[in-house]
Design a protein around this motif. Sequence first.
Motif: not given
Length: 254
Positions: A75-77, A82-84, A212-213, A219-220
């Motif tokens: 989860q941290r990774q 996906n920070a942006k 959708r994004a 999900e990611k």
Amino acid sequence: MSPFRFLVVAFVLLLAAPAPKQALAQVQAPAFPAEQRAAVRDVLVDNPEILEVLLRHPEILQEASHVLVKKAEAQRQALTSNAKALFDDGVSFVAGNPKGDVTLVEFFDYRCGYCKQVLHSVMTLIKEDPKLRVVLKELPVLGPDSVLASRAAVASLEQDKGGKYLAFHNAMMGFRGQLTEAEVFRLAAASGLDVTKLKADMAAPKVEQVIRANLALAEKLGINGTPGFVIGQELIPGAISLDAMRQLVKAARG
């Protein structure tokens, strides 16, 4: 009970109950909020056979800890990679202080009862914490009515540069009853939105792209229900109390 839920129960029991010192010394894992520990205790009361199994096979606790540590690291990774998209996608509405030192991200569904329950807590936190930045992300997972409400919310950002979005958001989240198409547009009008323009903007491809994004991002991150929160670098699935939010924001500030 699912295998993973069993592991969660086992691991929280390890944190909450006495265990051999050598076992505890090897465990490196994130803390669970008091609310989750209380929920686990309730599960144990209802399922005493779980406790019996753990007492007979304490090695399960170690195995559970390893599984959960790996999940937390994944989860941290995911948060980092996906920070942006998570914190600054340039589309999602930002409430509170846009330049705040801590960001709270909420994934929500307008038909989600738990999301409605935490609305007051989120809005209270915004009012009392001038350094908090809040990103609101529509995550319609409860059917066609949820999708329509989310499309209307995203489209409302086109009016008054999003200034009326929050009023509309609060109106839909605070609504009790069936959130039908007619109710969505009624609440839009009551929030000061031009409903004719709103309907036209809802048909724009970018509205679908935003939703959708958000679904893909959730999900990611492993968010499969609402609400889902990210506070600083912590991912918290499910509803949490105002006090829990305050503590997580405090921890994010270090």
